[in-house]
Design an enzyme around this catalytic site. Structure first.
Site, PDB file in Angstrom:
ATOM      1  N   GLY A  84       6.885   7.416   0.530  1.00 50.28           N
ATOM      2  CA  GLY A  84       8.061   7.728   1.449  1.00 50.28           C
ATOM      3  C   GLY A  84       8.735   6.522   1.576  1.00 50.28           C
ATOM      4  N   LYS A  85       7.915   5.379   1.938  1.00 44.75           N
ATOM      5  CA  LYS A  85       8.765   4.228   2.481  1.00 44.75           C
ATOM      6  C   LYS A  85       9.316   3.231   1.390  1.00 44.75           C
ATOM      7  CE  LYS A  85       5.194   4.019   6.252  1.00 44.75           C
ATOM      8  NZ  LYS A  85       4.318   4.978   5.773  1.00 44.75           N
ATOM      9  N   ALA A 143       1.466   4.422  -1.585  1.00 44.88           N
ATOM     10  CA  ALA A 143       1.248   5.820  -1.703  1.00 44.88           C
ATOM     11  C   ALA A 143       1.383   6.443  -0.189  1.00 44.88           C
ATOM     12  CB  ALA A 143      -0.137   6.160  -2.397  1.00 44.88           C
ATOM     13  N   ASP A 167      -4.650  -3.653  -6.312  1.00 40.37           N
ATOM     14  CA  ASP A 167      -5.336  -4.184  -4.824  1.00 40.37           C
ATOM     15  C   ASP A 167      -4.648  -4.983  -4.528  1.00 40.37           C
ATOM     16  OD1 ASP A 167      -6.786  -4.681  -2.889  1.00 40.37           O
ATOM     17  OD2 ASP A 167      -8.695  -5.357  -4.174  1.00 40.37           O
ATOM     18  N   ASP A 200       1.815  -1.578   4.705  1.00 40.47           N
ATOM     19  CA  ASP A 200       1.437  -0.329   5.540  1.00 40.47           C
ATOM     20  C   ASP A 200       0.008  -0.204   5.309  1.00 40.47           C
ATOM     21  OD1 ASP A 200       1.208   1.947   6.903  1.00 40.47           O
ATOM     22  OD2 ASP A 200       2.236   3.338   5.478  1.00 40.47           O
ATOM     23  N   CYS A 232       1.017  -1.170  -0.023  1.00 42.98           N
ATOM     24  CA  CYS A 232       0.132   0.175   0.024  1.00 42.98           C
ATOM     25  C   CYS A 232       0.942   1.302  -0.140  1.00 42.98           C
ATOM     26  CB  CYS A 232      -0.989  -0.011   1.301  1.00 42.98           C
ATOM     27  SG  CYS A 232      -1.910  -1.393   1.390  1.00 42.98           S
ATOM     28  N   CYS A 262      -0.728   3.391  11.054  1.00 44.73           N
ATOM     29  CA  CYS A 262      -0.613   4.696  11.902  1.00 44.73           C
ATOM     30  C   CYS A 262      -1.669   4.727  12.720  1.00 44.73           C
ATOM     31  CB  CYS A 262      -0.344   5.806  10.990  1.00 44.73           C
ATOM     32  SG  CYS A 262      -1.542   6.123   9.732  1.00 44.73           S
ATOM     33  N   ASP A 318      -0.638   0.609  -5.207  1.00 41.44           N
ATOM     34  CA  ASP A 318      -1.650   1.237  -4.282  1.00 41.44           C
ATOM     35  C   ASP A 318      -2.861   1.102  -5.168  1.00 41.44           C
ATOM     36  OD1 ASP A 318      -1.273   2.956  -1.798  1.00 41.44           O
ATOM     37  OD2 ASP A 318      -3.153   3.509  -2.843  1.00 41.44           O
TER      38      ASP A 318
END
Length: 428
Positions: free
Chosen positions: A253-254, A250, A297, A316, A248, A369, A271
């Site tokens: 950054g990772k 978008a 997906d 993530d 996932c 998060c 994504d």
């Protein structure tokens, strides 16, 4: 258009249409030329989202009857006015006259007297804002307070308080450009106060800065990424020439950090959201990194991937984002209690599916998060119970080896709230 009118429009989009503030705010900032005005617009919108229950109640006390239908935009304008009077240094007369002018610009000439009257009434009696319920005391919805009390009986108040703090700005040094010490020295030369974070590439700025003022930022020397999110690539620990999936990905950054750590990997960045996927490519381009970016997906890898299984997977997962409320205070009002169970089910589906695509002996890093156990500890506990070839790898960062994964709470080491669990797949 008047800045207060733009604020009312952005807040209307969030509260009435369910648009995220990170989309609604830039849409209105486009109409402003000066950086100072854009910053004030952001301050008003973010401030309203942080303090919404209290300022809505105070505004309602001064209204003869609630504003409904087409007049809802004026309701939003009034709470912008109320926020200015209570929480900014803008002189009262300017706050009131500018907000009344905004009413005209929004084509509600007949409501100008109402706006003027309500705001003058509030100004005359700047009584302490109500805290007669927990929602008002903590400017947080009751369902979320209840969940936090259950999950964190000893420190739920501190977590809420930290979620209302203004977030710091973190950078991730690009080790392909220079060492972290070299970048810290470059910042110091420009008299930008900064310090090294816990993870190897993390840099914490003492005060937020425009990225254009940072040394060689636009050329890819560094990226903006919270200190907590920077642990993802480090904990996944990519090795030379591995095939790695960022499930996932978008805004990317990772993905970029993984490539900075080990440029020889073959990275597949996927994504579900085509619009946000554009950001992944932009980030890769700025940092001169290469990955295969796919719109697909993560719960149906078979539909877009015909290759072999992956050596490592970063998942993530889509989540409630309750760990990043300090950056996105609108989350409090956009999320609903029933979302948590729905998200946990979606996470379960993606996790089970990604596991099938992980090589025996491979590593999957599950991340969110969120700070809610249903999406984190409970999710991984249930996965381990139903998955015979999965084993939890204890992380040294965990508070105790008995913990299931590593839960970071908002503000811990100045980081966002985040969760990590590293899962190892048996070789047989």
């Amino acid at each position: 258009m008047n800045l207060r009118a733009l604020a009312a429009k952005a807040i209307f989009d969030v509260l009435e249409k369910g648009v995220s503030l990170s989309v609604a705010l830039p849409e209105q900032q486009k109409h402003l030329a000066s950086g100072k005005d854009k910053a004030l617009l952001a301050e008003l919108c973010y401030g309203v989202m942080r303090t919404l229950p209290q300022i809505e109640k105070r505004t309602a006390e001064c209204l003869a009857k609630p504003l409904k239908g087409k007049q809802r935009i004026i309701h939003q304008l009034l709470i912008v006015g109320c926020y200015q009077l209570y929480f900014t240094r803008i002189p009262s007369h300017a706050a009131i006259s500018e907000t009344a002018e905004a009413c005209r610009q929004l084509k509600f000439e007949g409501m100008v007297k109402v706006v003027n009257g309500v705001l003058r009434n509030i100004q005359r009696q700047l009584t302490p804002l109500s805290n007669e319920s927990e929602t008002l005391s903590y400017n947080t919805p009751g369902w979320l307070i209840k969940r936090l009390k259950t999950a964190y009986p000893g420190n739920w108040q501190e977590i809420i308080q930290q979620s209302h703090e203004r977030p710091p700005m973190w950078l991730r040094n690009n080790r392909l450009s220079q060492s972290r010490d070299e970048y810290l020295a470059a910042l110091d030369k420009l008299e930008i106060d900064a310090s090294a974070g816990l993870s190897d590439d993390a840099i914490l700025l003492a005060a937020p800065k425009d990225v254009a003022t940072l040394p060689l930022f636009l050329e890819g020397a560094a990226s903006v990424q919270d200190g907590a999110a920077q642990w993802a690539a480090t904990l996944l620990a990519p090795q030379a020439n591995e095939l790695i999936l960022d499930a996932c990905a978008a805004p990317g950054g990772k993905s970029c950090h993984l490539l900075e750590l080990e440029p020889s990997i073959k990275l597949i960045a996927v994504d579900f959201d085509a619009k946000r996927l554009e950001r992944v490519q932009q980030n890769l381009d700025r940092l001169s990194l290469k990955a295969e970016v796919i719109h697909g997906d993560a719960a149906n890898i078979d539909s877009w991937w015909q290759g072999e299984q992956f050596d490592r997977i970063l998942l993530d997962a889509p989540c409630s984002a309750t760990g990043v409320i300090r950056r996105h205070p609108d989350i409090k009002w956009l999320r609903k209690n029933h979302d948590i169970e729905e998200l946990a089910e979606l996470q379960r589906q993606i996790l089970d599916h990604c596991w099938k695509w992980l090589k025996p002996g491979g590593t999957l890093l599950y991340a969110t998060c969120s700070i809610l156990p249903q999406e984190n500890r409970d999710q991984i506990s249930a996965f381990l119970a139903r998955t015979a070839d999965a084993k939890l790898d204890t992380l040294v960062q965990q508070a105790s080896s008995q913990d299931i994964g590593w839960q970071i709470t908002p503000g811990q080491h100045n980081m966002d709230g985040f969760y990590y669990a590293r899962l190892l797949k048996a070789t047989h």
